[in-house]
Design a protein around this motif. Sequence first.
Motif, mmCIF file in Angstrom:
data_model
loop_
_atom_site.group_PDB
_atom_site.id
_atom_site.type_symbol
_atom_site.label_atom_id
_atom_site.label_comp_id
_atom_site.label_asym_id
_atom_site.label_seq_id
_atom_site.Cartn_x
_atom_site.Cartn_y
_atom_site.Cartn_z
ATOM 1 N N ILE A 267 -14.284 -0.809 17.724
ATOM 2 C CA ILE A 267 -13.381 -0.024 16.867
ATOM 3 C C ILE A 267 -11.982 -0.650 16.864
ATOM 4 N N ALA A 268 -11.526 -1.044 18.065
ATOM 5 C CA ALA A 268 -10.204 -1.663 18.171
ATOM 6 C C ALA A 268 -10.146 -2.948 17.356
ATOM 7 N N ALA A 269 -11.175 -3.773 17.501
ATOM 8 C CA ALA A 269 -11.173 -5.064 16.805
ATOM 9 C C ALA A 269 -11.176 -4.883 15.294
ATOM 10 N N LEU A 270 -12.028 -3.984 14.799
ATOM 11 C CA LEU A 270 -12.116 -3.900 13.344
ATOM 12 C C LEU A 270 -10.934 -3.152 12.724
ATOM 13 N N THR A 271 -10.399 -2.141 13.421
ATOM 14 C CA THR A 271 -9.244 -1.444 12.832
ATOM 15 C C THR A 271 -7.991 -2.338 12.871
ATOM 16 N N THR A 272 -7.867 -3.148 13.897
ATOM 17 C CA THR A 272 -6.736 -4.086 13.964
ATOM 18 C C THR A 272 -6.847 -5.126 12.846
ATOM 19 N N HIS A 273 -8.052 -5.643 12.676
ATOM 20 C CA HIS A 273 -8.285 -6.605 11.600
ATOM 21 C C HIS A 273 -7.980 -5.978 10.230
ATOM 22 N N ASN A 274 -8.470 -4.757 10.018
ATOM 23 C CA ASN A 274 -8.254 -4.084 8.729
ATOM 24 C C ASN A 274 -6.771 -3.884 8.443
ATOM 25 N N TYR A 275 -6.050 -3.474 9.484
ATOM 26 C CA TYR A 275 -4.616 -3.228 9.317
ATOM 27 C C TYR A 275 -3.896 -4.522 8.932
ATOM 28 N N ASN A 276 -4.190 -5.593 9.659
ATOM 29 C CA ASN A 276 -3.518 -6.864 9.379
ATOM 30 C C ASN A 276 -3.834 -7.371 7.979
ATOM 31 N N GLN A 277 -5.083 -7.191 7.563
ATOM 32 C CA GLN A 277 -5.473 -7.607 6.205
ATOM 33 C C GLN A 277 -4.719 -6.804 5.161
ATOM 34 N N LEU A 278 -4.745 -5.485 5.341
ATOM 35 C CA LEU A 278 -4.140 -4.578 4.361
ATOM 36 C C LEU A 278 -2.639 -4.823 4.222
ATOM 37 N N MET A 279 -1.992 -5.126 5.351
ATOM 38 C CA MET A 279 -0.542 -5.307 5.353
ATOM 39 C C MET A 279 -0.133 -6.771 5.216
ATOM 40 N N PRO B 178 0.816 -1.221 0.000
ATOM 41 C CA PRO B 178 0.000 0.000 0.000
ATOM 42 C C PRO B 178 0.850 1.272 0.000
ATOM 43 N N VAL B 179 0.250 2.340 -0.504
ATOM 44 C CA VAL B 179 0.859 3.672 -0.388
ATOM 45 C C VAL B 179 0.122 4.436 0.712
ATOM 46 N N ILE B 180 0.892 5.211 1.472
ATOM 47 C CA ILE B 180 0.320 6.035 2.545
ATOM 48 C C ILE B 180 0.415 7.476 2.094
ATOM 49 N N ILE B 181 -0.759 8.098 1.969
ATOM 50 C CA ILE B 181 -0.821 9.407 1.318
ATOM 51 C C ILE B 181 -0.946 10.546 2.334
ATOM 52 N N HIS B 182 -0.044 11.506 2.188
ATOM 53 C CA HIS B 182 -0.125 12.781 2.919
ATOM 54 C C HIS B 182 -0.615 13.829 1.926
ATOM 55 N N THR B 183 -1.722 14.467 2.247
ATOM 56 C CA THR B 183 -2.221 15.518 1.360
ATOM 57 C C THR B 183 -2.741 16.672 2.198
ATOM 58 N N ARG B 184 -2.234 17.860 1.940
ATOM 59 C CA ARG B 184 -2.682 19.038 2.695
ATOM 60 C C ARG B 184 -2.858 20.208 1.744
ATOM 61 N N GLU B 185 -4.079 20.725 1.735
ATOM 62 C CA GLU B 185 -4.455 21.824 0.827
ATOM 63 C C GLU B 185 -4.085 21.501 -0.613
ATOM 64 N N ALA B 186 -4.172 20.230 -0.969
ATOM 65 C CA ALA B 186 -3.796 19.777 -2.308
ATOM 66 C C ALA B 186 -4.696 18.625 -2.750
ATOM 67 N N TRP C 216 -2.327 5.371 -10.080
ATOM 68 C CA TRP C 216 -2.294 4.330 -9.055
ATOM 69 C C TRP C 216 -3.475 3.383 -9.143
ATOM 70 N N SER C 217 -3.174 2.104 -9.123
ATOM 71 C CA SER C 217 -4.245 1.140 -8.878
ATOM 72 C C SER C 217 -3.685 0.143 -7.877
ATOM 73 N N GLY C 218 -4.277 0.135 -6.712
ATOM 74 C CA GLY C 218 -3.784 -0.737 -5.648
ATOM 75 C C GLY C 218 -4.217 -0.193 -4.314
ATOM 76 N N PRO C 219 -3.793 -0.857 -3.241
ATOM 77 C CA PRO C 219 -4.216 -0.438 -1.908
ATOM 78 C C PRO C 219 -3.552 0.864 -1.462
ATOM 79 N N GLY C 220 -4.258 1.589 -0.608
ATOM 80 C CA GLY C 220 -3.697 2.842 -0.110
ATOM 81 C C GLY C 220 -4.409 3.319 1.136
ATOM 82 N N ILE C 221 -3.736 4.224 1.835
ATOM 83 C CA ILE C 221 -4.292 4.827 3.050
ATOM 84 C C ILE C 221 -4.236 6.343 2.918
#
Length: 258
Positions: free
Chosen positions: A241-253, A127-135, A147-152
Amino acid sequence: MTLVDSHVHLDHEQFRDDLDALLDRAHQQGITRMLTIGTGDGPPKLDCAIELALKYEGVYATVGVHPHEAAKADPKTFDNLRALMTEPKVLAFGEIGLDYHYDFSPREVQREVFIEQLRIAQGSGKPVIIHTREAWDDTLEILRREWSGPGIMHCFTGDETQARQALDLDFHLSFGGVLTFKTAENVRQAAAIVPNDRLLVETDAPYLAPIPHRGKRNEPAFMIETVRKLAEVRGTTPDEIAALTTHNYNQLMSLAAS
Ligand SMILES: [Zn+2]
Ligand SMILES: [Zn+2]
Protein backbone atom coordinates in the motif's frame (compact mmCIF):
# COMPACT_ATOMS: atom_id res chain seq x y z
CA MET A 1 8.46 2.02 4.13
CA THR A 2 7.99 5.37 2.37
CA LEU A 3 4.65 7.12 2.66
CA VAL A 4 2.99 10.34 1.56
CA ASP A 5 0.28 12.10 3.55
CA SER A 6 -1.65 13.59 0.66
CA HIS A 7 -3.86 15.85 2.79
CA VAL A 8 -2.93 17.51 6.07
CA HIS A 9 -3.53 20.91 7.67
CA LEU A 10 -0.11 21.65 9.14
CA ASP A 11 -1.01 25.34 9.54
CA HIS A 12 -3.72 24.45 12.06
CA GLU A 13 -3.45 26.21 15.42
CA GLN A 14 -3.43 22.80 17.14
CA PHE A 15 0.05 22.21 15.66
CA ARG A 16 1.49 25.59 16.52
CA ASP A 17 3.44 24.45 19.57
CA ASP A 18 4.95 21.18 18.39
CA LEU A 19 5.14 21.17 14.61
CA ASP A 20 8.84 20.25 14.49
CA ALA A 21 8.32 17.29 16.83
CA LEU A 22 5.28 16.21 14.81
CA LEU A 23 7.30 16.26 11.60
CA ASP A 24 10.02 14.19 13.30
CA ARG A 25 7.45 11.57 14.30
CA ALA A 26 6.14 11.53 10.73
CA HIS A 27 9.64 11.03 9.34
CA GLN A 28 10.20 8.14 11.76
CA GLN A 29 7.13 6.46 10.21
CA GLY A 30 8.61 6.91 6.73
CA ILE A 31 6.35 9.81 5.79
CA THR A 32 8.78 11.77 3.67
CA ARG A 33 6.28 13.94 1.82
CA MET A 34 3.16 15.78 2.90
CA LEU A 35 0.71 17.98 1.06
CA THR A 36 -0.41 20.72 3.38
CA ILE A 37 -3.73 22.29 2.48
CA GLY A 38 -3.78 26.04 1.99
CA THR A 39 -7.34 26.93 2.83
CA GLY A 40 -6.55 28.07 6.40
CA ASP A 41 -9.10 30.52 7.76
CA GLY A 42 -10.03 31.56 4.25
CA PRO A 43 -9.58 34.78 2.27
CA PRO A 44 -7.96 37.22 2.30
CA LYS A 45 -5.09 35.02 3.57
CA LEU A 46 -4.41 32.35 0.96
CA ASP A 47 -0.71 31.52 1.34
CA CYS A 48 -0.64 29.76 4.73
CA ALA A 49 0.45 26.46 3.17
CA ILE A 50 3.09 28.06 0.96
CA GLU A 51 4.81 29.53 4.03
CA LEU A 52 5.18 26.02 5.50
CA ALA A 53 6.24 24.44 2.23
CA LEU A 54 9.04 26.99 1.90
CA LYS A 55 10.21 26.21 5.41
CA TYR A 56 10.16 22.39 5.39
CA GLU A 57 11.66 19.93 2.95
CA GLY A 58 9.17 17.39 1.63
CA VAL A 59 6.22 19.61 2.49
CA TYR A 60 4.26 20.85 -0.51
CA ALA A 61 1.32 23.22 -0.65
CA THR A 62 -2.09 23.78 -2.15
CA VAL A 63 -4.09 26.96 -2.56
CA GLY A 64 -7.84 27.33 -2.54
CA VAL A 65 -11.00 28.50 -0.83
CA HIS A 66 -12.76 25.86 1.30
CA PRO A 67 -16.55 25.72 0.87
CA HIS A 68 -16.88 26.81 4.51
CA GLU A 69 -15.26 30.15 3.61
CA ALA A 70 -16.86 30.60 0.20
CA ALA A 71 -18.76 33.66 1.39
CA LYS A 72 -15.45 35.45 2.05
CA ALA A 73 -14.29 35.17 -1.58
CA ASP A 74 -14.36 38.19 -3.90
CA PRO A 75 -12.79 39.04 -7.28
CA LYS A 76 -9.50 39.89 -5.59
CA THR A 77 -9.44 36.42 -4.02
CA PHE A 78 -9.54 34.83 -7.44
CA ASP A 79 -6.78 37.12 -8.74
CA ASN A 80 -4.65 36.09 -5.77
CA LEU A 81 -5.29 32.40 -6.42
CA ARG A 82 -4.21 32.81 -10.04
CA ALA A 83 -0.98 34.43 -8.88
CA LEU A 84 -0.25 31.91 -6.11
CA MET A 85 -0.85 28.91 -8.37
CA THR A 86 2.51 29.48 -10.02
CA GLU A 87 4.55 29.34 -6.80
CA PRO A 88 7.08 26.50 -7.16
CA LYS A 89 5.88 24.28 -4.30
CA VAL A 90 2.15 24.64 -5.05
CA LEU A 91 1.14 21.27 -6.47
CA ALA A 92 -2.64 21.35 -6.44
CA PHE A 93 -5.78 23.38 -5.98
CA GLY A 94 -7.88 22.80 -2.90
CA GLU A 95 -9.57 21.83 -0.93
CA ILE A 96 -12.54 23.10 -2.89
CA GLY A 97 -16.06 21.76 -3.21
CA LEU A 98 -19.37 21.75 -1.37
CA ASP A 99 -20.30 21.18 2.26
CA TYR A 100 -24.05 20.99 2.88
CA HIS A 101 -23.55 19.48 6.33
CA TYR A 102 -22.41 22.66 8.05
CA ASP A 103 -23.70 25.19 5.49
CA PHE A 104 -21.22 27.77 6.82
CA SER A 105 -21.61 29.58 3.49
CA PRO A 106 -24.89 29.71 1.54
CA ARG A 107 -25.12 26.78 -0.89
CA GLU A 108 -25.56 29.01 -3.92
CA VAL A 109 -22.35 30.88 -2.99
CA GLN A 110 -20.52 27.60 -2.39
CA ARG A 111 -21.45 26.43 -5.88
CA GLU A 112 -20.37 29.72 -7.50
CA VAL A 113 -17.01 29.77 -5.71
CA PHE A 114 -16.42 26.08 -6.47
CA ILE A 115 -17.12 26.62 -10.18
CA GLU A 116 -14.96 29.75 -10.35
CA GLN A 117 -12.02 27.89 -8.80
CA LEU A 118 -12.43 24.95 -11.19
CA ARG A 119 -12.25 27.41 -14.07
CA ILE A 120 -9.06 28.94 -12.67
CA ALA A 121 -7.53 25.52 -12.04
CA GLN A 122 -8.46 24.24 -15.49
CA GLY A 123 -5.70 26.22 -17.15
CA SER A 124 -3.02 25.16 -14.68
CA GLY A 125 -2.64 21.45 -15.37
CA LYS A 126 -2.67 20.83 -11.61
CA PRO A 127 -5.08 18.47 -9.83
CA VAL A 128 -8.07 19.69 -7.84
CA ILE A 129 -8.66 18.32 -4.34
CA ILE A 130 -12.35 17.95 -3.68
CA HIS A 131 -14.13 18.29 -0.34
CA THR A 132 -17.72 17.10 -0.55
CA ARG A 133 -20.05 16.46 2.37
CA GLU A 134 -23.75 15.69 2.02
CA ALA A 135 -23.48 17.27 -1.43
CA TRP A 136 -22.47 14.35 -3.63
CA ASP A 137 -24.94 14.85 -6.49
CA ASP A 138 -24.26 18.57 -6.87
CA THR A 139 -20.50 18.00 -6.63
CA LEU A 140 -20.60 15.36 -9.32
CA GLU A 141 -22.84 17.39 -11.59
CA ILE A 142 -20.52 20.42 -11.38
CA LEU A 143 -17.38 18.33 -11.94
CA ARG A 144 -18.89 16.58 -14.95
CA ARG A 145 -19.85 19.91 -16.47
CA GLU A 146 -16.89 22.06 -15.47
CA TRP A 147 -13.82 19.89 -15.07
CA SER A 148 -11.62 17.77 -17.23
CA GLY A 149 -8.32 16.90 -15.64
CA PRO A 150 -6.78 15.19 -12.64
CA GLY A 151 -8.43 15.29 -9.25
CA ILE A 152 -8.62 13.76 -5.79
CA MET A 153 -11.73 12.95 -3.79
CA HIS A 154 -10.21 13.69 -0.42
CA CYS A 155 -11.21 11.75 2.69
CA PHE A 156 -13.43 9.56 0.57
CA THR A 157 -16.35 8.34 2.67
CA GLY A 158 -18.75 7.27 -0.06
CA ASP A 159 -19.92 3.82 -1.03
CA GLU A 160 -18.97 1.57 -3.92
CA THR A 161 -21.37 3.28 -6.37
CA GLN A 162 -19.96 6.70 -5.56
CA ALA A 163 -16.42 5.34 -5.85
CA ARG A 164 -17.19 4.16 -9.37
CA GLN A 165 -18.66 7.56 -10.24
CA ALA A 166 -15.47 9.28 -9.05
CA LEU A 167 -13.31 6.77 -10.92
CA ASP A 168 -15.33 7.47 -14.07
CA LEU A 169 -14.23 11.10 -13.76
CA ASP A 170 -10.62 9.83 -13.77
CA PHE A 171 -10.26 10.87 -10.15
CA HIS A 172 -8.02 9.41 -7.47
CA LEU A 173 -9.64 8.38 -4.20
CA SER A 174 -7.86 9.26 -0.99
CA PHE A 175 -8.69 7.34 2.19
CA GLY A 176 -8.22 8.64 5.71
CA GLY A 177 -8.96 7.63 9.28
CA VAL A 178 -12.68 7.07 8.65
CA LEU A 179 -11.70 3.81 6.92
CA THR A 180 -10.87 2.36 10.35
CA PHE A 181 -14.16 3.34 12.01
CA LYS A 182 -16.47 0.46 12.97
CA THR A 183 -19.45 1.96 11.16
CA ALA A 184 -17.58 2.56 7.89
CA GLU A 185 -18.24 -0.80 6.25
CA ASN A 186 -19.48 0.96 3.08
CA VAL A 187 -16.19 2.89 2.86
CA ARG A 188 -14.17 -0.32 3.22
CA GLN A 189 -16.25 -1.91 0.44
CA ALA A 190 -15.48 1.11 -1.74
CA ALA A 191 -11.77 0.94 -0.87
CA ALA A 192 -11.69 -2.68 -2.00
CA ILE A 193 -12.68 -1.87 -5.60
CA VAL A 194 -10.40 1.09 -6.32
CA PRO A 195 -7.75 0.19 -8.91
CA ASN A 196 -4.16 0.19 -7.61
CA ASP A 197 -3.23 3.22 -9.68
CA ARG A 198 -6.01 5.46 -8.24
CA LEU A 199 -5.39 4.93 -4.55
CA LEU A 200 -4.05 7.56 -2.11
CA VAL A 201 -3.85 7.88 1.67
CA GLU A 202 -4.12 10.92 3.89
CA THR A 203 -4.77 11.99 7.48
CA ASP A 204 -6.69 15.29 7.13
CA ALA A 205 -4.95 16.00 10.46
CA PRO A 206 -5.77 17.44 12.94
CA TYR A 207 -9.20 15.99 12.09
CA LEU A 208 -10.51 12.42 11.87
CA ALA A 209 -7.86 10.41 13.73
CA PRO A 210 -7.98 6.69 12.95
CA ILE A 211 -8.73 4.04 15.55
CA PRO A 212 -7.12 3.64 18.14
CA HIS A 213 -6.54 7.42 18.27
CA ARG A 214 -10.12 8.34 17.40
CA GLY A 215 -11.29 11.51 19.14
CA LYS A 216 -7.74 12.76 19.72
CA ARG A 217 -5.80 15.27 17.68
CA ASN A 218 -4.76 13.51 14.49
CA GLU A 219 -1.23 13.77 13.06
CA PRO A 220 0.60 12.32 10.05
CA ALA A 221 2.37 9.60 12.10
CA PHE A 222 -1.04 8.03 12.82
CA MET A 223 -1.55 7.33 9.10
CA ILE A 224 0.01 3.88 9.53
CA GLU A 225 -3.31 2.72 11.05
CA THR A 226 -5.17 3.66 7.87
CA VAL A 227 -2.48 2.00 5.75
CA ARG A 228 -2.83 -1.23 7.75
CA LYS A 229 -6.61 -1.21 7.39
CA LEU A 230 -6.37 -0.52 3.68
CA ALA A 231 -3.98 -3.45 3.30
CA GLU A 232 -6.39 -5.72 5.19
CA VAL A 233 -9.38 -4.63 3.10
CA ARG A 234 -7.50 -5.14 -0.16
CA GLY A 235 -5.82 -8.39 0.82
CA THR A 236 -2.30 -7.05 0.56
CA THR A 237 0.50 -5.75 2.80
CA PRO A 238 1.11 -2.30 4.31
CA ASP A 239 4.40 -2.17 2.40
CA GLU A 240 2.58 -2.70 -0.87
CA ILE A 241 0.00 0.00 0.00
CA ALA A 242 2.84 2.37 0.90
CA ALA A 243 4.69 1.69 -2.34
CA LEU A 244 1.73 2.14 -4.63
CA THR A 245 0.20 5.18 -2.92
CA THR A 246 3.60 6.91 -2.89
CA HIS A 247 4.07 6.12 -6.56
CA ASN A 248 0.55 7.37 -7.38
CA TYR A 249 1.09 10.61 -5.51
CA ASN A 250 4.40 11.33 -7.24
CA GLN A 251 2.89 10.59 -10.64
CA LEU A 252 -0.19 12.72 -10.04
CA MET A 253 1.86 15.66 -8.76
CA SER A 254 4.61 15.26 -11.35
CA LEU A 255 7.25 14.78 -8.67
CA ALA A 256 10.36 12.66 -8.99
CA ALA A 257 10.56 9.73 -6.57
CA SER A 258 12.04 10.80 -3.24
ZN1 LIG B 1 -12.17 18.36 3.67
ZN1 LIG C 1 -8.92 18.95 4.87
